[in-house]
Design a protein around this motif. Structure first.
Motif, PDB file in Angstrom:
ATOM      1  N   GLU A   6       0.794  -1.246   0.000  1.00 41.37           N
ATOM      2  CA  GLU A   6       0.000   0.000   0.000  1.00 41.37           C
ATOM      3  C   GLU A   6       0.825   1.296   0.000  1.00 41.37           C
ATOM      4  OE1 GLU A   6      -2.129   0.074   3.798  1.00 41.37           O
ATOM      5  OE2 GLU A   6      -0.385   0.916   4.809  1.00 41.37           O
ATOM      6  N   ASN A   9       1.180   5.780  -2.149  1.00 45.31           N
ATOM      7  CA  ASN A   9      -0.143   6.386  -2.112  1.00 45.31           C
ATOM      8  C   ASN A   9       0.000   7.888  -1.856  1.00 45.31           C
ATOM      9  OD1 ASN A   9      -2.804   7.256  -1.136  1.00 45.31           O
ATOM     10  ND2 ASN A   9      -3.296   5.075  -1.169  1.00 45.31           N
ATOM     11  N   THR A  11      -1.797  10.014  -0.672  1.00 43.59           N
ATOM     12  CA  THR A  11      -2.307  10.572   0.584  1.00 43.59           C
ATOM     13  C   THR A  11      -1.233  10.549   1.670  1.00 43.59           C
ATOM     14  OG1 THR A  11      -3.174   8.433   1.301  1.00 43.59           O
ATOM     15  CG2 THR A  11      -4.698   9.873   0.141  1.00 43.59           C
ATOM     16  N   ARG A  12      -0.131   9.814   1.424  1.00 45.46           N
ATOM     17  CA  ARG A  12       0.973   9.813   2.402  1.00 45.46           C
ATOM     18  C   ARG A  12       1.886  10.997   2.081  1.00 45.46           C
ATOM     19  NH1 ARG A  12       4.198   4.762   2.492  1.00 45.46           N
ATOM     20  NH2 ARG A  12       4.781   5.471   4.561  1.00 45.46           N
ATOM     21  N   LYS A  13       2.274  11.695   3.170  1.00 46.87           N
ATOM     22  CA  LYS A  13       2.966  12.978   2.994  1.00 46.87           C
ATOM     23  C   LYS A  13       4.261  12.835   2.183  1.00 46.87           C
ATOM     24  CE  LYS A  13       4.278  16.951   5.856  1.00 46.87           C
ATOM     25  NZ  LYS A  13       5.747  16.881   5.832  1.00 46.87           N
ATOM     26  N   ASP A  77      -4.680   2.095  -8.654  1.00 42.17           N
ATOM     27  CA  ASP A  77      -5.617   2.546  -7.628  1.00 42.17           C
ATOM     28  C   ASP A  77      -6.067   3.975  -7.924  1.00 42.17           C
ATOM     29  OD1 ASP A  77      -6.952   3.213  -5.288  1.00 42.17           O
ATOM     30  OD2 ASP A  77      -5.382   2.488  -3.942  1.00 42.17           O
ATOM     31  N   ASN A  99      -8.113  -1.176  -9.439  1.00 42.76           N
ATOM     32  CA  ASN A  99      -8.631  -0.805  -8.115  1.00 42.76           C
ATOM     33  C   ASN A  99      -9.262   0.575  -8.220  1.00 42.76           C
ATOM     34  OD1 ASN A  99      -9.109  -0.633  -5.393  1.00 42.76           O
ATOM     35  ND2 ASN A  99      -6.982  -0.440  -4.768  1.00 42.76           N
ATOM     36  N   ILE A 124     -10.896  -5.180  -8.504  1.00 45.76           N
ATOM     37  CA  ILE A 124     -11.401  -5.022  -7.133  1.00 45.76           C
ATOM     38  C   ILE A 124     -12.755  -4.326  -7.201  1.00 45.76           C
ATOM     39  CG2 ILE A 124     -11.042  -3.938  -4.875  1.00 45.76           C
ATOM     40  CD1 ILE A 124      -8.025  -4.264  -5.295  1.00 45.76           C
ATOM     41  N   LEU A 126     -15.682  -2.627  -4.924  1.00 48.05           N
ATOM     42  CA  LEU A 126     -16.055  -2.096  -3.603  1.00 48.05           C
ATOM     43  C   LEU A 126     -17.561  -2.230  -3.398  1.00 48.05           C
ATOM     44  CD1 LEU A 126     -14.072   1.299  -3.630  1.00 48.05           C
ATOM     45  CD2 LEU A 126     -13.210  -0.984  -3.068  1.00 48.05           C
ATOM     46  N   ASP A 164     -14.209  -6.164  -2.180  1.00 48.54           N
ATOM     47  CA  ASP A 164     -13.707  -5.461  -0.990  1.00 48.54           C
ATOM     48  C   ASP A 164     -14.924  -4.954  -0.222  1.00 48.54           C
ATOM     49  OD1 ASP A 164     -12.778  -3.609   0.840  1.00 48.54           O
ATOM     50  OD2 ASP A 164     -11.284  -2.740  -0.506  1.00 48.54           O
ATOM     51  N   GLY A 197      -8.751  -3.018   2.391  1.00 51.11           N
ATOM     52  CA  GLY A 197      -7.733  -2.060   2.829  1.00 51.11           C
ATOM     53  C   GLY A 197      -7.681  -2.161   4.340  1.00 51.11           C
ATOM     54  N   SER A 199      -5.715  -1.312   6.959  1.00 49.88           N
ATOM     55  CA  SER A 199      -5.344  -0.357   8.014  1.00 49.88           C
ATOM     56  C   SER A 199      -6.446   0.652   8.338  1.00 49.88           C
ATOM     57  CB  SER A 199      -4.034   0.346   7.669  1.00 49.88           C
ATOM     58  OG  SER A 199      -4.178   1.046   6.467  1.00 49.88           O
ATOM     59  N   ASN A 200      -7.501   0.716   7.490  1.00 52.97           N
ATOM     60  CA  ASN A 200      -8.628   1.600   7.825  1.00 52.97           C
ATOM     61  C   ASN A 200      -9.204   1.260   9.210  1.00 52.97           C
ATOM     62  OD1 ASN A 200      -8.351   2.491   5.194  1.00 52.97           O
ATOM     63  ND2 ASN A 200     -10.088   1.308   4.415  1.00 52.97           N
ATOM     64  N   PHE A 203      -7.760   3.290  12.210  1.00 56.27           N
ATOM     65  CA  PHE A 203      -7.651   4.746  12.092  1.00 56.27           C
ATOM     66  C   PHE A 203      -8.152   5.432  13.372  1.00 56.27           C
ATOM     67  CE2 PHE A 203      -8.789   8.977  10.600  1.00 56.27           C
ATOM     68  CZ  PHE A 203      -7.628   9.313   9.928  1.00 56.27           C
ATOM     69  N   ARG A 208      -1.565   1.278  16.082  1.00 56.62           N
ATOM     70  CA  ARG A 208      -2.380   0.751  14.976  1.00 56.62           C
ATOM     71  C   ARG A 208      -1.916  -0.610  14.470  1.00 56.62           C
ATOM     72  NH1 ARG A 208      -3.472   5.225  10.622  1.00 56.62           N
ATOM     73  NH2 ARG A 208      -4.775   3.530   9.869  1.00 56.62           N
ATOM     74  N   ILE A 228      -4.675  -5.220   1.113  1.00 58.05           N
ATOM     75  CA  ILE A 228      -3.823  -4.079   0.803  1.00 58.05           C
ATOM     76  C   ILE A 228      -3.198  -3.661   2.129  1.00 58.05           C
ATOM     77  CG2 ILE A 228      -3.753  -1.759  -0.204  1.00 58.05           C
ATOM     78  CD1 ILE A 228      -6.481  -2.505  -1.568  1.00 58.05           C
TER      79      ILE A 228
HETATM   80  N1  THG Z   1      -9.752  -0.553  -0.488  1.00 58.36           N
HETATM   81  C1  THG Z   1      -9.201  -0.535  -1.720  1.00 58.36           C
HETATM   82  N2  THG Z   1      -8.195   0.278  -2.043  1.00 58.36           N
HETATM   83  C2  THG Z   1      -7.716   1.163  -1.135  1.00 58.36           C
HETATM   84  C3  THG Z   1      -8.253   1.197   0.157  1.00 58.36           C
HETATM   85  C4  THG Z   1      -9.308   0.306   0.489  1.00 58.36           C
HETATM   86  N3  THG Z   1      -6.695   2.007  -1.461  1.00 58.36           N
HETATM   87  C5  THG Z   1      -6.293   3.044  -0.563  1.00 58.36           C
HETATM   88  C6  THG Z   1      -6.433   2.606   0.880  1.00 58.36           C
HETATM   89  N4  THG Z   1      -7.740   2.065   1.100  1.00 58.36           N
HETATM   90  C7  THG Z   1      -5.395   1.544   1.219  1.00 58.36           C
HETATM   91  N5  THG Z   1      -4.074   2.086   1.139  1.00 58.36           N
HETATM   92  C8  THG Z   1      -3.477   2.811   2.161  1.00 58.36           C
HETATM   93  C9  THG Z   1      -2.272   3.441   1.880  1.00 58.36           C
HETATM   94  C10 THG Z   1      -1.586   4.125   2.852  1.00 58.36           C
HETATM   95  C11 THG Z   1      -2.121   4.236   4.114  1.00 58.36           C
HETATM   96  C12 THG Z   1      -3.324   3.611   4.402  1.00 58.36           C
HETATM   97  C13 THG Z   1      -3.994   2.897   3.420  1.00 58.36           C
HETATM   98  C14 THG Z   1      -1.373   5.004   5.134  1.00 58.36           C
HETATM   99  N6  THG Z   1      -2.084   5.715   5.982  1.00 58.36           N
HETATM  100  C15 THG Z   1      -1.524   6.562   6.997  1.00 58.36           C
HETATM  101  C16 THG Z   1      -2.601   6.803   8.020  1.00 58.36           C
HETATM  102  O1  THG Z   1      -3.758   6.449   7.774  1.00 58.36           O
HETATM  103  O2  THG Z   1      -2.270   7.266   9.089  1.00 58.36           O
HETATM  104  C17 THG Z   1      -1.133   7.881   6.383  1.00 58.36           C
HETATM  105  C18 THG Z   1      -0.062   8.505   7.165  1.00 58.36           C
HETATM  106  C19 THG Z   1       0.917   9.270   6.270  1.00 58.36           C
HETATM  107  O3  THG Z   1       0.595  10.392   5.873  1.00 58.36           O
HETATM  108  O4  THG Z   1       1.977   8.692   5.974  1.00 58.36           O
HETATM  109  O5  THG Z   1      -0.160   4.991   5.179  1.00 58.36           O
HETATM  110  O6  THG Z   1      -9.845   0.268   1.605  1.00 58.36           O
HETATM  111  N7  THG Z   1      -9.657  -1.410  -2.614  1.00 58.36           N
END
Ligand code: THG
Length: 265
Positions: A6, A9, A11-13, A77, A99, A124, A126, A164, A197, A199-200, A203, A208, A228
């Motif tokens: 994963e 991405n 969204t990661r800084k 993705d 994805n 994938i 959703l 998913d 995914g 790690s959601n 959160f 974690r 993921i």
């Molecule tokens: N399902 C599917 N695809 C996905 C997701 C899903 N793609 C995106 C995401 N969810 C899964 N990928 C990630 C990638 C990085 C992080 C989490 C999920 C990650 N997150 C830190 C956090 O949440 O704290 C960000 C911190 C930072 O800024 O580094 O690293 O559900 N099909």
């Protein structure tokens, strides 16, 4: 199970900064680390909130970075079908993942012609639609059933469909974990593959990694086929190996024994 790395991405800084400054070394290092840690697919998400055209340019560049490391399978993705279509034209391997698709009519109409160009690619799906993510598992399963039927009719085999059921944070609603697991259990009955995914789930909570590791074990109990995840977290591989052994997926416990002997955990 299939591990989708994963870490790339937007969204990661640090990844966002790496994309913006075209820092190939940083991106390649992140890709290499995930491959060395056992990722089977590298998820590439170039969304940095600067629009479709920018996302296209950026994902093309990420694919270039990937191929400078090696011809590894990629998981494209993006929430935008046009970005997915554009990105797939640069993917060299037959083994690729899209994805994602979901139950939204507009999305399905746009993705189907793309899938027809790459009939062997994995997709994938959703379990959400125009109304967002259903709060109960029954509605998620209904969306899955509907989209699976549409994909099957378009010629996609069940073995290439990864549903998913959408993991949401337990910190927001303590039922989020169990709702996902119930949907996963039901969707498995359709004979398709599954993913999430991971790690959601954790959160908004401290430590974690600990939560992710236990949740993955529960998902493996329900038969999840891929996830993921961040494969560089060694705890997660320990969780996969032991949960697979305890649920009858490790013949003669060989992977576990090898893991311990070789100090993999
Ligand atoms: N399902 C599917 N695809 C996905 C997701 C899903 N793609 C995106 C995401 N969810 C899964 N990928 C990630 C990638 C990085 C992080 C989490 C999920 C990650 N997150 C830190 C956090 O949440 O704290 C960000 C911190 C930072 O800024 O580094 O690293 O559900 N099909």
């Amino acid at each position: 199970m299939l591990i989708i790395g994963e870490r790339i991405n937007g969204t990661r800084k640090n990844i966002k900064e790496g994309i913006e400054s075209r820092d190939k070394q940083l991106i390649k290092k992140e890709i290499k680390k995930q491959i060395e840690s056992g990722a089977h697919y590298i998820d590439l998400n170039a969304g940095i909130g600067k629009g479709k055209e920018r996302e296209k340019e950026d994902i093309k560049w990420l694919i270039e970075c990937l191929y400078e490391v090696g011809e590894y399978p990629v998981c494209i993705d993006s929430a935008d079908p046009d970005v997915i279509d554009f990105a797939l034209s640069f993917v060299k391997t037959d083994d690729k993942m899209i994805n994602s698709i979901n139950g939204e009519k507009e999305k399905i109409d746009k993705i189907l012609p793309i899938i027809k160009k790459y009939p062997e690619s994995k997709i994938i799906c959703l379990t959400m639609d125009e109304n967002g993510i259903p709060s109960d598992s029954k509605k998620r399963v209904e969306i899955a059933e509907r989209v699976i039927k549409i994909l099957n009719e378009a010629g996609v085999k069940n073995e290439n469909i990864f549903v998913d059921c959408l993991v949401e944070p337990v910190s927001v609603n303590t039922q989020n974990g169990i709702v996902f697991l119930q949907a996963l259990k039901e969707v498995k009955k359709f004979g398709v593959k599954t993913t999430c995914g991971l790690s959601n789930v954790s959160f908004g909570l401290p430590n974690r990694k600990l939560i992710n590791k236990y949740f993955l074990a529960l998902c493996i109990y329900e038969g999840i086929d891929s996830a993921i995840i961040d494969p560089t977290v060694s705890d997660i591989k320990e969780a996969i190996c032991i949960a697979e052994m305890l649920t009858g997926k490790d013949e003669f416990c060989m992977n576990y024994i090898k893991g311990i002997r070789c100090n993999i955990f």
